[in-house]
Motif scaffolding. Structure first.
Motif, PDB file in Angstrom:
ATOM      1  N   THR A   1      24.114  -9.713 118.286  1.00  0.00           N
ATOM      2  CA  THR A   1      24.261  -8.466 118.471  1.00  0.00           C
ATOM      3  C   THR A   1      25.642  -8.538 119.453  1.00  0.00           C
ATOM      4  N   ALA A   2      26.686  -7.621 118.928  1.00  0.00           N
ATOM      5  CA  ALA A   2      27.891  -7.768 119.955  1.00  0.00           C
ATOM      6  C   ALA A   2      28.691  -6.494 120.174  1.00  0.00           C
ATOM      7  N   ARG A   3      29.264  -6.311 121.110  1.00  0.00           N
ATOM      8  CA  ARG A   3      29.852  -5.059 121.647  1.00  0.00           C
ATOM      9  C   ARG A   3      31.127  -4.877 120.681  1.00  0.00           C
ATOM     10  N   LYS A   4      31.552  -3.577 120.648  1.00  0.00           N
ATOM     11  CA  LYS A   4      32.564  -3.192 119.500  1.00  0.00           C
ATOM     12  C   LYS A   4      33.795  -3.817 119.837  1.00  0.00           C
ATOM     13  N   HIS A   5      34.345  -4.299 120.833  1.00  0.00           N
ATOM     14  CA  HIS A   5      35.520  -5.044 120.992  1.00  0.00           C
ATOM     15  C   HIS A   5      35.343  -6.560 120.687  1.00  0.00           C
ATOM     16  N   GLN A   6      34.216  -6.922 120.581  1.00  0.00           N
ATOM     17  CA  GLN A   6      33.743  -8.581 120.391  1.00  0.00           C
ATOM     18  C   GLN A   6      33.304  -8.646 118.845  1.00  0.00           C
ATOM     19  N   ARG A   7      33.323  -7.698 118.039  1.00  0.00           N
ATOM     20  CA  ARG A   7      32.870  -7.735 116.837  1.00  0.00           C
ATOM     21  C   ARG A   7      33.645  -8.483 115.737  1.00  0.00           C
ATOM     22  N   SER A   8      35.215  -8.183 116.090  1.00  0.00           N
ATOM     23  CA  SER A   8      36.293  -8.908 115.142  1.00  0.00           C
ATOM     24  C   SER A   8      36.064 -10.402 115.627  1.00  0.00           C
ATOM     25  N   ARG A   9      35.914 -10.824 116.711  1.00  0.00           N
ATOM     26  CA  ARG A   9      35.680 -12.231 117.107  1.00  0.00           C
ATOM     27  C   ARG A   9      34.498 -12.904 116.477  1.00  0.00           C
ATOM     28  N   LEU A  10      33.428 -12.044 116.644  1.00  0.00           N
ATOM     29  CA  LEU A  10      32.324 -12.685 115.841  1.00  0.00           C
ATOM     30  C   LEU A  10      32.346 -12.955 114.460  1.00  0.00           C
ATOM     31  N   HIS A  11      33.061 -11.731 113.617  1.00  0.00           N
ATOM     32  CA  HIS A  11      33.044 -11.906 112.199  1.00  0.00           C
ATOM     33  C   HIS A  11      34.132 -12.711 111.778  1.00  0.00           C
ATOM     34  N   SER A  12      34.860 -13.241 112.592  1.00  0.00           N
ATOM     35  CA  SER A  12      36.203 -14.183 112.190  1.00  0.00           C
ATOM     36  C   SER A  12      35.665 -15.491 112.672  1.00  0.00           C
ATOM     37  N   TRP A  13      34.705 -15.712 113.222  1.00  0.00           N
ATOM     38  CA  TRP A  13      34.130 -16.934 113.726  1.00  0.00           C
ATOM     39  C   TRP A  13      33.941 -17.889 112.572  1.00  0.00           C
ATOM     40  N   ALA A  14      34.624 -19.193 112.345  1.00  0.00           N
ATOM     41  CA  ALA A  14      34.642 -19.796 111.013  1.00  0.00           C
ATOM     42  C   ALA A  14      33.606 -20.981 111.474  1.00  0.00           C
TER      43      ALA A  14
ATOM     44  N   LYS B   1      49.228  -9.672 103.282  1.00  0.00           N
ATOM     45  CA  LYS B   1      48.934 -10.761 102.474  1.00  0.00           C
ATOM     46  C   LYS B   1      49.414 -12.130 102.697  1.00  0.00           C
ATOM     47  N   ARG B   2      50.602 -12.069 103.204  1.00  0.00           N
ATOM     48  CA  ARG B   2      51.009 -13.563 103.691  1.00  0.00           C
ATOM     49  C   ARG B   2      50.441 -13.731 105.100  1.00  0.00           C
ATOM     50  N   ASN B   3      50.198 -12.688 105.946  1.00  0.00           N
ATOM     51  CA  ASN B   3      49.564 -13.037 107.267  1.00  0.00           C
ATOM     52  C   ASN B   3      48.188 -13.653 107.285  1.00  0.00           C
ATOM     53  N   ARG B   4      47.434 -12.987 106.208  1.00  0.00           N
ATOM     54  CA  ARG B   4      45.963 -13.291 106.031  1.00  0.00           C
ATOM     55  C   ARG B   4      45.753 -14.847 105.692  1.00  0.00           C
ATOM     56  N   ARG B   5      46.789 -15.360 104.741  1.00  0.00           N
ATOM     57  CA  ARG B   5      46.787 -16.585 104.253  1.00  0.00           C
ATOM     58  C   ARG B   5      47.335 -17.568 105.539  1.00  0.00           C
ATOM     59  N   ARG B   6      48.290 -17.118 106.449  1.00  0.00           N
ATOM     60  CA  ARG B   6      48.796 -17.871 107.107  1.00  0.00           C
ATOM     61  C   ARG B   6      47.553 -18.025 108.315  1.00  0.00           C
ATOM     62  N   GLU B   7      46.749 -16.920 108.504  1.00  0.00           N
ATOM     63  CA  GLU B   7      45.866 -17.105 109.702  1.00  0.00           C
ATOM     64  C   GLU B   7      44.519 -17.984 109.038  1.00  0.00           C
ATOM     65  N   SER B   8      44.541 -17.580 107.784  1.00  0.00           N
ATOM     66  CA  SER B   8      43.362 -18.758 107.109  1.00  0.00           C
ATOM     67  C   SER B   8      43.951 -20.246 107.201  1.00  0.00           C
TER      68      SER B   8
ATOM     69  N   MET C   1      47.259 -11.669 115.772  1.00  0.00           N
ATOM     70  CA  MET C   1      47.258 -11.344 114.262  1.00  0.00           C
ATOM     71  C   MET C   1      46.664 -10.043 114.163  1.00  0.00           C
ATOM     72  N   LEU C   2      45.549  -9.800 114.786  1.00  0.00           N
ATOM     73  CA  LEU C   2      44.762  -8.603 114.636  1.00  0.00           C
ATOM     74  C   LEU C   2      45.794  -7.322 114.892  1.00  0.00           C
ATOM     75  N   LYS C   3      46.359  -7.556 116.169  1.00  0.00           N
ATOM     76  CA  LYS C   3      47.349  -6.506 116.630  1.00  0.00           C
ATOM     77  C   LYS C   3      48.332  -6.177 115.417  1.00  0.00           C
ATOM     78  N   LEU C   4      49.030  -7.177 114.984  1.00  0.00           N
ATOM     79  CA  LEU C   4      49.930  -6.948 113.968  1.00  0.00           C
ATOM     80  C   LEU C   4      49.382  -6.766 112.612  1.00  0.00           C
ATOM     81  N   ARG C   5      48.183  -6.710 112.181  1.00  0.00           N
ATOM     82  CA  ARG C   5      47.619  -6.536 110.990  1.00  0.00           C
ATOM     83  C   ARG C   5      47.237  -4.602 111.261  1.00  0.00           C
TER      84      ARG C   5
END
Length: 385
Positions: A286-299, A241-248, A221-225
């Motif tokens: 602290t997270a490396r650049k390629h790990q930040r999206s995973r950290l901040h999308s951690w629910a 907008k659709r994909n954001r809600r679908r991922e949620s 979904m990140l690549k598609l976004r």
């Protein structure tokens, strides 16, 4: 305890759907006007505000008596929530500036924002699975709704308001349910739960709920976004907008499934649930650049909330513990050292030599700490009456 049940309305015609949409627009325009008046005159108490704007709201926005009252109450509740959040904010100088900005203008409402209904303007017929609902075009009777059997069972004990919500052209009613909360039982030990990104949850029994499936989905979904954001077209924005809600929705479903497994295991074995108190983890970690999206999308907060409310419904005690050094401490001999955590998945104690899955070791430490906190009375205990 209060929970919510969601049902989907199925309007019988385009006229009915247009009437529901027009009702939301009228109510939210009225709410914005009432909010401006309340801010300009400093009227934030319900009785004072209702006396000042009630007749004008009815005349200007073509609202009936009870919808006008609900609109005024919605505005008062919005300001009450805003002021409560401001009081609970940061006490530093930056926080002071944020508080000043937060109350420096009146609250505006989106035209498709939710609108509360009470029993005078919304009637449920659970046997026929229909509702009778007020709109600006008149009362719509016999509007069908669909929901799960579990939601239908919950609606039998519905009390209070229900919110009309529009999402992607579809209409939903979200009802508040007041369900009885059982007495918390005295646990025979605790089931420790280690939350993570690679493995969403690992229990002290050794059960691992892998996050591989969720992480692969999020990566896709990140690549598609990124591709859609680069296009910058209206259709791309709609797709985003659709994909954001679908991922949620996908993440929420996975968290519900995992939380249900955890609580069911604890209930079946007469144990409590031990969780890490991870508040502020994103600021500390602290997270490396390629790990930040995973950290901040951690629910993790959502998963913890799901575990807590499901445990309350089952009478299972939940204890939050300090997560410090749970990944570095040996669950057998309690020896704590930084290099005990050999890798993300492997734990090897430098003192006693035991080798465990790192997340399993952490969950066992959480279980020990939760049990110790319970025994010393650091958390609320069940009544002995």
């Amino acid at each position: 305890m209060k929970i919510v049940a969601q049902v989907k309305l199925v309007p019988g015609s385009v006229h009915d759907a247009d009437a529901l949409a027009a009702t939301l627009r009228a109510c939210n325009r009225a709410a914005t006007w009432v909010s401006d008046t309340a801010y300009a005159r400093g009227l934030f108490r319900r009785n004072e505000l209702q006396e000042a704007v009630y007749h004008d709201v009815k005349a200007a926005f073509d609202l009936a008596a009870q919808p006008a009252v609900r609109v005024i109450k919605k505005v008062v509740d919005a300001y009450t929530t805003l002021r409560a959040n401001v009081r609970a904010g940061n006490l530093g100088p930056e926080g002071s500036r944020r508080r000043t900005r937060a109350v420096s203008k009146s609250i505006s409402f989106r035209e498709d924002a939710a609108q509360p209904y009470d029993d005078r303007i919304l009637t449920w017929n659970l046997d026929a699975r229909t509702v009778s609902i007020w709109t600006v075009a008149g009362r719509l009777k016999g509007v069908p709704f669909v929901c799960s059997p579990a939601a239908l069972k919950l609606l039998a004990s519905r009390k209070g308001e229900s919110d009309l919500v529009m999402r992607d052209g579809m209409f939903f009613l979200i009802a508040t349910i007041d369900v009885p909360e059982p007495e918390v039982f005295e646990p025979d030990g605790f089931l420790g739960v280690d939350l993570g990104i690679v493995n969403i949850a690992t229990t002290s029994d050794g059960q691992v709920m892998s996050g591989r499936r969720v992480n692969r989905y999020r990566t896709r979904m990140l690549k598609l976004r990124r591709k859609l954001q680069a296009k910058r077209t209206k259709s791309a924005k709609r797709a985003l907008k659709r994909n954001r809600r679908r991922e949620s929705r996908y993440t929420t479903q996975r968290n519900h499934i995992i939380a249900k497994k955890i609580v069911h295991t604890a209930e079946r074995t007469l144990r409590g649930v031990g969780l890490e108190d991870l508040s502020g983890i994103r600021q500390r970690a602290t997270a490396r650049k390629h790990q930040r999206s995973r950290l901040h999308s951690w629910a993790f907060a959502q998963l913890g909330a799901f575990v807590e409310y499901k445990a309350r419904r089952a009478g299972v005690p939940v204890v939050y513990v300090d997560p410090r050094n749970t990944s570095r401490q040996c669950s057998e001999c309690r020896h704590t050292y930084r290099t005990n955590r050999v890798s993300q998945a492997r734990f090897a104690c430098r003192s006693c030599g035991i080798v465990l899955h790192a997340d399993h070791n952490g969950s066992r430490n959480i279980a020990h700490r939760a049990d110790a906190a319970w025994q010393r009375g650091a958390v609320k205990r069940p009544s002995t009456a």
